[in-house]
Design an enzyme around this catalytic site. Structure first.
Site, PDB file in Angstrom:
ATOM      1  N   ARG A  56       0.840  -1.198   0.000  1.00 61.00           N
ATOM      2  CA  ARG A  56       0.000   0.000   0.000  1.00 61.00           C
ATOM      3  C   ARG A  56       0.875   1.247   0.000  1.00 61.00           C
ATOM      4  NH1 ARG A  56      -0.813   4.790   2.496  1.00 61.00           N
ATOM      5  NH2 ARG A  56      -0.357   3.789   4.502  1.00 61.00           N
ATOM      6  N   CYS A 293       6.057   9.548  -0.181  1.00 64.96           N
ATOM      7  CA  CYS A 293       4.750  10.172   0.023  1.00 64.96           C
ATOM      8  C   CYS A 293       4.490  11.149  -1.112  1.00 64.96           C
ATOM      9  CB  CYS A 293       4.693  10.892   1.364  1.00 64.96           C
ATOM     10  SG  CYS A 293       3.124  11.742   1.655  1.00 64.96           S
TER      11      CYS A 293
END
Length: 356
Positions: A56, A293
């Site tokens: 993920r 990120c």
């Protein structure tokens, strides 16, 4: 706090010296090296839970689309390494995170094919009530044992606005009905807090701001909150200062906390040692060091699972994870994605003759 950080660094240096003077540690890929007598009494016999986030958090920032088959194969391989907690996907808008568009298909596949008692918990990020509705509609009513949901907040106002398009207070309010409904349906909830040290938009994050968010997530019903050094700027000093404040001054139990370190500046392992000193026994990591990120420019990969397992087992801490198996998965997924292996341990063991 300085004494603890100093002690942590001395242990790390002793560990490195021990490894460098014992070439056998570099040659072996079996977990038997962890049963040697060269343990540090402070941690010997301790048990750590590793939350694997590669499928993920690790894949969400990949520029090229990752196929459903590849994701399912990655999850299957990870589940055979001894890892017992694996992030499987995220029910977010594909407009914002395209790589997570097929999470419903992943959940459906796992629920229909996995053994009933495989001992693995699969976690799904759910940012709002819409995401929760999709999750619940895909999950059979009786399947609460092997799945859980996760919610994520920021300790930085700037990052909250950039990542969630709302303030910290607004984000927490949005999570309240999500948590209440998930608990009502029998699911556990894990919380995440990002930008625990510093934020590219708001600067240094006050330790009190982190504590406030952690406490609110726990009060909502999260059984655990993972502390995310999202851009990997933490050091033993800043991480130690934060953990001392959370555990000692705010009275948050270490068992309710997890550590999620990025390795942007190469500090993830030594920060993990500091976290161990403060009683943290759950760590997030990503196979092959996958990750980053999309809303934190310059943020490189998560701490590699291979590096974490090697460090922990070599320090006398039990992970229950087969290092050789994880190394193989990391090398495989790195090749599939056409990228370099982000694990130092993985590269070292793969490059050692006879290691694999």
């Amino acid at each position: 706090m300085r004494m603890i950080v100093s002690h942590a660094i001395s242990i790390l240096l002793a560990s490195v010296t021990n490894i460098m003077t014992r070439p056998s540690l570099l040659r072996t890929t079996r977990r038997t090296f962890a049963t040697s007598s060269h343990h540090y009494p402070r941690f010997s016999g301790a048990r750590v839970r590793i939350v694997e986030v590669g499928a993920r958090d690790g894949l969400q920032n990949e520029k090229n689309p990752v196929s459903l088959d590849t994701k399912l194969e990655l999850l299957s391989r990870l589940s055979k390494t001894g890892l017992r907690h694996i992030e499987a996907g995220s029910f977010v808008s594909p407009k914002w995170v395209p790589q997570m568009a097929n999470t419903s298909a992943i959940l459906s596949h796992l629920e229909s094919t996995r053994p009933k008692d495989d001992g693995v918990t699969y976690s799904y990020l759910v940012p709002n009530t819409k995401g929760l509705s999709t999750f619940l509609s895909t999950t059979p009513p009786a399947s609460t044992k092997g799945s859980e949901i996760a919610i994520f907040a920021s300790a930085s106002e700037g990052f909250s606005q950039k990542n969630l398009n709302c303030s910290i207070t607004e984000s927490l309010s949005r999570f309240e009905p999500v948590v209440a409904s998930a608990l009502e349906h029998g699911f556990q909830i894990r919380g995440y807090v990002s930008m625990i040290i510093s934020c590219p938009y708001s600067g240094a994050t006050p330790v009190s701001a982190v504590a406030d968010v952690v406490e609110k997530l726990l009060d909502m019903g999260c059984y655990e909150v993972s502390l995310g050094d999202t851009n990997g700027v933490g050091t033993p000093g800043t991480v130690g200062r934060l953990l001392r404040y959370l555990v000692t001054e705010r009275g948050i139990r270490a068992e309710q906390l997890a550590a999620h370190f990025h390795d942007t500046y190469g500090q993830a392992i030594v920060n993990s040692l500091v976290a161990l000193e403060y009683g943290i026994r759950t760590f997030d990591s990503s196979v092959g060091g996958l990750g980053g990120c999309p809303y934190a420019q310059g943020s490189t990969g998560n701490m590699a699972t291979e590096d974490l397992v090697y460090f922990l087992e070599g320090t006398g801490v039990d992970t229950g994870v087969d290092l050789e198996a994880v190394v193989k998965v990391g090398e495989w997924i790195s090749n599939v994605l056409g990228r370099g292996n982000g694990s130092r341990v993985g590269k070292a063991l793969v490059g050692t003759k006879g290691a694999m």
